[in-house]
Every structure is written in C-alpha cells, then in structure tokens.
Design a protein around this motif. Structure first.
Motif, PDB file in Angstrom:
ATOM      1  N   ILE A  99       0.812  -2.678   2.379  1.00  0.00           N
ATOM      2  CA  ILE A  99       0.131  -1.402   2.606  1.00  0.00           C
ATOM      3  C   ILE A  99       0.107  -1.089   4.091  1.00  0.00           C
ATOM      4  O   ILE A  99       0.365   0.053   4.514  1.00  0.00           O
ATOM      5  CB  ILE A  99      -1.302  -1.416   2.027  1.00  0.00           C
ATOM      6  N   GLU A 121      -2.034   8.464   4.748  1.00  0.00           N
ATOM      7  CA  GLU A 121      -2.297   7.677   3.546  1.00  0.00           C
ATOM      8  C   GLU A 121      -1.523   8.193   2.338  1.00  0.00           C
ATOM      9  O   GLU A 121      -1.024   7.407   1.529  1.00  0.00           O
ATOM     10  CB  GLU A 121      -3.792   7.664   3.227  1.00  0.00           C
ATOM     11  N   ILE A 125       1.371   6.242   0.148  1.00  0.00           N
ATOM     12  CA  ILE A 125       1.318   6.065  -1.306  1.00  0.00           C
ATOM     13  C   ILE A 125       2.653   6.440  -1.935  1.00  0.00           C
ATOM     14  O   ILE A 125       3.176   5.731  -2.816  1.00  0.00           O
ATOM     15  CB  ILE A 125       0.161   6.889  -1.910  1.00  0.00           C
ATOM     16  N   SER A 326      -4.235   0.985  -1.613  1.00  0.00           N
ATOM     17  CA  SER A 326      -3.975   2.215  -0.851  1.00  0.00           C
ATOM     18  C   SER A 326      -5.073   3.241  -1.064  1.00  0.00           C
ATOM     19  O   SER A 326      -5.477   3.944  -0.120  1.00  0.00           O
ATOM     20  CB  SER A 326      -2.627   2.820  -1.269  1.00  0.00           C
TER      21      SER A 326
END
Length: 416
Positions: A99, A121, A125, A326
């Motif tokens: 991540i 973010e 993903i 995440s």
C-alpha cells in the motif's frame, strides 16, 4: 499442470525493478542532504553489503528450494515453529508494505496528471486492483513484464546520470568535515535498498535448472542494481542542476539530457518500479500462503491454483487485504508512515531469522562469517524500528518459541 519454468533473464526481471523500487527515486537526494559528499561512500558500503546478502540468500535458496523460500532453511535450522513465525512476519509486512509502495506511485501520478483534482488514495486503490489482477497471469509473463519495465527504468536513469556527470559536473568537489552521526543515519536509511533479496526463494520451484539460473540471475541483478545506484548517487551530488527547482525530486539529474520530458519520464519510471515491487512482493507471498495452507485443512481453499500454476485463491485474498488497508488509509485511520514503519520492521525480522539460520547451517567459514556480520547489522537496524512493531515482534516470538515450554513449566510448578 501446464507450468512453464522461467530462466535467469526473466528471474532478473523480477529482481531488478523491485530491488531498485521507489528507493532509487526517493533516497539519493535525502542521503546527499544528510551526508554531503560523503554520501557516495554510504552508497558504496551498503551496495557491497547488499551483494553479500544477495549471495547468502541465493545459496540458502539452493540448499532448500521450494515455495516457502528461505522458510525451508529456517525450518531445517530451528524447526517448524520458527518457519511459521518468519512466514507470519513476511506475510504481515506484505499486507501493509504494498500500500505504501502504491501510494508513492499515486503521488507521482497525481502531481504529473491530476494536480489536486483527485486524491492520491483513490489512484492507489486503482493501481492496487490493476496490479493484483495482473498477478493472475503466468509467472513467465510477469517476469518478462518486469524485465521490460526494469530495462526502461535502467536505461532512462543511467543515461540521464551519465550525461549529467559528463557534461554538467561540478568543477570542484569539496569534502566537508566528516560528521559520524549523519553518516550513520544515512547507512540506516540505505538498509532499505538491500531488503528484498530474501524473497527470491519463493520463486525457486518455478525456475528451470535452479542452481545455474538463480546464481546467474543474482549476479546479473546485483551488478545492474549496484551500477544504477552508484551512478544516480554520484549524479545527485556532483552535477550542477539542483532538484529543488522541480516539483519532483531527482528531475534535476535527468533534465540536462531529457529537458521538459524529465518529469514525465521520471513519473513513468517511478510508477513502473513501484509496479514491479508489488508484483514481486505480492507474487512471492501469495505462493508462500498457498504453500503453508497445504498443512492446514481449514485453509485448503487457499491452495487452489490455475492450470498455469498461479495461486489464484491466495492472490485474491491479498487483493482484498490490500483494498481493506487502503480504505483505512483513505479514512485516515492509519497513515502511510505507520504502514512503512510496521512493514519495514516485519521485513527485517523475517530476513534476520533467515540470516541466523544461515549462521547455523553453513559449514564454510566464509559463508558463516558473512552471515554473522549480516545478522549483527540487521539486528541493529531492527532495534531502530518502530517501537509498536518491536513490541508485536517480541510478543509473537515469545508465543511461538516459548509458549509450549512455558506451559510445561507451569504444569510442573502446579504439580510441585
């Protein structure tokens, strides 16, 4: 099972990109800022240590091949409990580390393409899903893909560095007074460039002619990685272009040769190297999960593989775990810094157990000496890790190593 084995060049593709990783983009300016012109010596020292570690991991893998990687050597040296413990350390690190890797790639893409229009973010993903699904392809495809990405990254970084050193080098090289604490801090930061070689063993069941292939791949990979690291480190500290004028660090090294394309090329390199890092870590750990699940009836579903030998169930499990973590980052329940601190500690713990196994198993004085030297260095690094991670590691180690013995002592004490 139609499973094509990979050769030394393909295996090198799975090694070079991940070992360079995001560190080759992020660390050179940081190390130079910390140690000045002495930074090159820190890079040289850690590169030599990295070669020793690569050699040690390769020999351990050849002695005890299989999808469990150096876990097989650990089991031989210390028993099944320690093998499971080291595997848990590696899997825990792999649940969090990717991540952080994808967040690095997402930040580069956000700066290059989206500015502040979309959160990093969300980009991370999407990258995690795409990368996770890519793992479902056969290993030969993944190795060749990583080889292509690594080759492009190496060509861009080395050509930019060589051009800057030849035509834009500084006229004077001034060495300031040596500051030992700063140099020591640089060495600690640079330990991250050598952690990762221990994962090679998880692919050993899928290479042809393991003895020749693994040794050749390690030699080729270590040579390329060392050359690239040293060239970029030298270019950062001995060229005229400062990275401070650019939105992405290290752009100054590429600018003399590539001009306005520098930021775009550096972003492509960073994202590509992060992708190869994910493919290596998640790919190897998925094979470890599949291997360990064979002895646990309730987890037998995780042993399911495709006709080409891809551990489908374990990969899908990893994808779900990565997406969950995440979302925690997106909701600000954990930070990327937390994940990096925890993942690094668990990666080092796994590697340290493997090195200690080498100390016990190797009969050669040279190999045993290298293993003892590396165990001291990795032990010191672990002590500098996150206090939370250290507490978890100590508790898990006590449970796995001493629980059964402690239970017997308690029973004898009550009987007495």
């Amino acid at each position: 099972m139609n499973q094509r084995k990979i050769g030394s060049l393909t295996l090198s593709g799975l090694i070079i990109g991940p070992l360079l990783g995001s560190g080759i983009i992020l660390l050179p300016p940081i190390i130079y800022h910390t140690s000045g012109n002495y930074a090159i010596f820190a890079w040289l020292l850690m590169s030599i240590i990295g070669i020793f570690f690569a050699f040690l991991c390769g020999e351990l893998t050849l002695m005890f091949p299989g999808e469990s990687g150096i876990g097989n050597a650990i089991e031989k040296a210390f028993g099944q409990r320690m093998k499971i413990l080291s595997s848990i350390f590696l899997m825990t690190a792999a649940f969090m580390g990717p991540i952080a890797v994808m967040m690095t790639a997402a930040e580069y893409l956000r700066i290059w393409l989206f500015d502040s229009a979309i959160k990093a973010e969300w980009i991370a993903i999407v990258l995690l899903v795409v990368s996770g699904l890519t793992l479902l392809f056969r290993l030969t495809f993944l190795g060749n893909l990583s080889l292509i990405i690594s080759s492009i990254a190496v060509v861009i970084l080395t050509s930019g560095s060589v051009f800057s050193l030849l035509f834009h080098h500084r006229s004077e090289f001034v060495f300031e007074n040596f500051h030992a604490p700063s140099f020591e801090h640089s060495l600690l930061l640079l330990f991250w460039i050598i952690v990762g070689w221990e994962i090679i063993g998880n692919y050993s069941a899928e290479v042809k002619n393991p003895k020749r292939t693994i040794r050749k791949a390690i030699f080729l990979s270590a040579s390329v990685i060392t050359i690239v690291n040293m060239l970029i480190a030298a270019a950062v500290q001995w060229t005229d272009f400062s990275s401070s004028q650019f939105s992405i660090q290290l752009t100054g090294v590429l600018y003399p040769l590539f001009g306005g394309l520098s930021i775009s090329l550096l972003t492509i390199v960073a994202v590509g190297l992060c992708l190869t890092t994910y493919l290596m870590i998640a790919g190897s750990v998925s094979r470890l999960i599949s291997s360990l699940s064979q002895s646990v009836p309730s987890l037998h579903i995780l042993t399911k593989k495709s006709k080409t030998g891809v551990p489908i169930a374990a990969i899908l499990l990893l994808i779900m775990i990565h997406l969950t973590v995440s979302i925690l980052v997106l909701l600000h329940l954990v930070t990327v810094e937390n994940l990096v601190a925890l993942a690094n500690a668990f990666f080092i713990s796994n590697a340290l157990i493997g090195i200690l196994a080498a100390v016990k198993l190797f009969t050669s004085g040279l190999m045993k000496g290298i293993a003892i030297f590396l165990s001291i260095l990795f032990g010191l690094l672990l002590l500098r890790s996150s206090i939370v991670a250290l507490i978890i590691i100590i508790v898990l180690t006590i449970l796995f190593v001493f629980y059964k013995r402690g239970y017997r002592w308690m029973r004898l004490w009550k009987a007495g």
